[in-house]
Scaffold this motif. Structure first.
Motif, PDB file in Angstrom:
ATOM      1  N   LEU A 111      -2.769   2.287  -2.387  1.00 52.28           N
ATOM      2  CA  LEU A 111      -3.404   3.228  -1.466  1.00 52.28           C
ATOM      3  C   LEU A 111      -2.591   4.505  -1.296  1.00 52.28           C
ATOM      4  N   THR A 112      -1.274   4.349  -1.325  1.00 53.56           N
ATOM      5  CA  THR A 112      -0.412   5.516  -1.134  1.00 53.56           C
ATOM      6  C   THR A 112       0.937   5.263  -1.794  1.00 53.56           C
ATOM      7  N   GLN A 114       3.421   6.883  -0.446  1.00 55.17           N
ATOM      8  CA  GLN A 114       4.260   7.258   0.690  1.00 55.17           C
ATOM      9  C   GLN A 114       4.776   6.004   1.379  1.00 55.17           C
ATOM     10  N   HIS A 138      -1.682  10.085  -1.758  1.00 54.96           N
ATOM     11  CA  HIS A 138      -2.624   9.055  -1.304  1.00 54.96           C
ATOM     12  C   HIS A 138      -3.750   8.942  -2.332  1.00 54.96           C
ATOM     13  N   SER A 140      -7.445   9.086  -3.387  1.00 55.86           N
ATOM     14  CA  SER A 140      -8.575   9.836  -2.831  1.00 55.86           C
ATOM     15  C   SER A 140      -9.738   8.902  -2.519  1.00 55.86           C
ATOM     16  N   GLY A 167       1.407  -0.358  -1.612  1.00 53.35           N
ATOM     17  CA  GLY A 167       1.928   0.998  -1.480  1.00 53.35           C
ATOM     18  C   GLY A 167       3.128   1.221  -2.360  1.00 53.35           C
ATOM     19  N   PRO A 170       0.974   0.630   2.795  1.00 51.30           N
ATOM     20  CA  PRO A 170      -0.470   0.869   2.859  1.00 51.30           C
ATOM     21  C   PRO A 170      -0.982   1.199   4.252  1.00 51.30           C
ATOM     22  N   ALA A 173      -1.846   4.655   5.220  1.00 57.81           N
ATOM     23  CA  ALA A 173      -3.167   5.148   4.795  1.00 57.81           C
ATOM     24  C   ALA A 173      -4.234   4.260   5.444  1.00 57.81           C
ATOM     25  N   ASP A 175      -6.687   4.779   7.546  1.00 57.00           N
ATOM     26  CA  ASP A 175      -8.076   5.254   7.490  1.00 57.00           C
ATOM     27  C   ASP A 175      -8.698   4.948   6.133  1.00 57.00           C
ATOM     28  N   LEU A 176      -7.917   5.096   5.085  1.00 51.98           N
ATOM     29  CA  LEU A 176      -8.421   4.793   3.749  1.00 51.98           C
ATOM     30  C   LEU A 176      -8.641   3.292   3.584  1.00 51.98           C
ATOM     31  N   ALA A 380      -2.347   5.295  -7.298  1.00 55.43           N
ATOM     32  CA  ALA A 380      -2.963   6.239  -6.366  1.00 55.43           C
ATOM     33  C   ALA A 380      -3.743   7.334  -7.073  1.00 55.43           C
TER      34      ALA A 380
END
Length: 488
Positions: A111-112, A114, A138, A140, A167, A170, A173, A175-176, A380
């Motif tokens: 998912l990310t 980060q 992230h 998209s 991740g 995760p 992110a 919201d994703l 990602a």
């Protein structure tokens, strides 16, 4: 260990077996069928001499009963003298493609990239030349939706598939993640979809935990033992230990999951060396509110070269293996779930190994899965990778272009052809866990890298086989337990 030290399968009329064990506790592994036997000293002597080139007929007068028994077993497909010929997945290419296109079980979303932590042993911390580093990237929404569609389409022949969220961290992110679950629910139809997430726990709050429970997630939370161990490596970007934040997240998770916690929450513990493993048990002493019934995964870190070796904490400890063996032999309760997670898992994996009725010309390529079949890792940016561990293996397509079947075929053929020179002469060929992750580096097959792991694998397998054989002989009830053990 046994006098028979050869790791090679020899050409000629000698049986393809591996002999090992200590006096009074001897074993033979039949390489073709993967059957394991305990043997007497005299049977061991006959097999050892046969393995070194003596014929059975020449030993008939000295060992009449042993030779007669071995001859009977050869009529049952055991002790073949024919060396294996190739490594392959046991089906033609069209069959492999069908599994890739219709039987994918697990799709993992990165998912990310980060992360709010900077774990000192992290594979993405810059210590490995062939791996990415932390970034704010992230996935998209478009890539997420295409990944969900791909997972459902390529799992159409299965009743259930699984999606994993990874991740980075995760939950950064979130919201994703929630959007991905909505996308799945909208399009899954009658398909059962299992959901999994791997998290460091520091971002968990009641709202996130409630969402994970209501959506049906299984949660793998990382905590590296008691505070002094965890905070040595698992730190925030400013160097502060993350233990307090992780414990806060774990408490929230346990409170919210409540009656389903044992079923759906697992702990992931990573240590720098095996000498640290016994000290992980201090975690439950320090945090008595953590259920000892949670599933636990413990592993040794794949440390970057720059990470200095670390001695175990001061003090002598009984090894986890000794403690676990004591519970097996005396039926006592285990103090923590660690011993079972390490040793019952390994024994159950051996117990549930494939057993074959007759000699094989073709052996499975070690512990390799069919790329793109059992699972796919989607980065990602939408690239398809074999899995989250196989960093050095080339991409096998993308969500936009689809799976690159020719690349998959090239990876499989290269691995199998390059490995044959070693694997077809190795007694462990039928049980070896090595895979693409152990053989690729920087996008290229590296035989030297693979060979570096081989001797360690053989030593570990031999020790595990001897342990397994002795336990099953003395405590046959464990075999029934390992029959039911969940290896997923």
């Amino acid at each position: 260990m046994a006098e028979e030290r050869s790791t090679e399968i020899r050409d000629g009329r000698v049986p393809l077996v591996h002999l090992f064990g200590e006096p009074g506790n001897r074993f033979v592994l039949d390489i073709h069928t993967s059957r394991l036997f305990s043997v007497t000293s005299s049977e061991y002597d006959v097999l050892s001499r046969w393995r070194r080139g003596s014929s059975l007929t020449s030993m008939m007068s000295e060992y009449p009963e042993e030779v007669a028994s071995l001859l009977r077993l050869t009529t049952q497909g055991l002790f073949s003298c024919e060396p294996p010929q190739t490594l392959a997945f046991g089906r033609d290419w069209e069959g492999v493609v069908a599994k890739i296109q219709h039987e994918r079980y697990l799709t993992i979303f990165e998912l990310t990239q980060q992360c709010n932590l900077r774990c000192r042993y992290c594979v993405f911390g810059g210590g490995f030349e062939d791996r990415r580093t932390h970034s704010p990237l992230h996935m998209s929404l478009d890539v997420m939706r295409m990944t969900v569609a791909s997972a459902l389409a390529h799992g159409d022949a299965l009743d259930e598939i699984a999606l994993g969220f990874y991740g980075g961290e995760p939950l950064l992110a979130f919201d994703l993640l929630t959007a991905a679950v909505r996308e799945v629910r909208e399009h899954q139809g009658d398909k059962r979809v299992a959901l999994n997430v791997t998290t460091n726990g520091t971002c968990l709050d009641t709202n996130k935990a409630r969402f994970l429970r209501e959506a049906g997630f299984n949660v793998l939370l990382s905590v590296d033992g008691p505070r002094h161990m965890h905070d040595r490596y698992r730190v925030f970007a400013d160097g502060r230990g993350s233990y307090k934040a992780t414990m806060r997240g774990l408490k929230v998770l346990l409170d919210v999951f409540d009656s389903v916690a044992d079923e759906r929450i697992s702990l992931n513990m990573v240590v720098p060396s095996t000498s640290w493993l016994p000290y992980l048990e201090d975690f439950w002493d320090a945090e008595p509110w953590v259920p000892r019934t949670l599933r636990v995964h413990a592993s040794i870190v794949d440390a970057p070269p720059a990470l200095p070796p670390v001695a175990a904490p001061i003090g002598e400890r009984q090894t986890l293996k000794s403690e676990w063996l004591s519970t097996v032999r005396h039926g006592t309760s285990q103090r923590t779930p660690l011993g079972s997670s390490l040793f019952d898992f390994r024994m159950a994996k051996l117990h549930q190994r494939g057993i074959f009725a007759s000699p094989r010309k073709t052996f499975f390529p070690n512990g390799c899965c069919i790329p793109g079949n059992r699972k796919v890792f989607v980065t990602a940016d939408g690239a398809y990778r074999i899995c989250e561990r196989a960093y050095g293996v080339p991409a096998i397509g993308s969500v936009r272009r689809g799976l690159d079947l020719e690349q998959i075929r090239a990876i499989v053929e290269q691995y199998s052809e390059a490995s044959c020179v070693d694997c077809l002469r190795c007694w462990a060929v039928g049980l070896c866990p090595l895979c693409f992750a152990d053989a690729y580096e920087g996008g290229r097959f590296n035989l030297a890298r693979k060979r570096a792991a081989c001797e360690d694998v053989r030593k570990e397998l031999e020790a595990d086989l001897a342990l397994y054989g002795s336990i099953v002989e003395d405590h046959p009830e464990k075999a029934d337990e390992w029959d039911r053990y969940d290896l997923s």
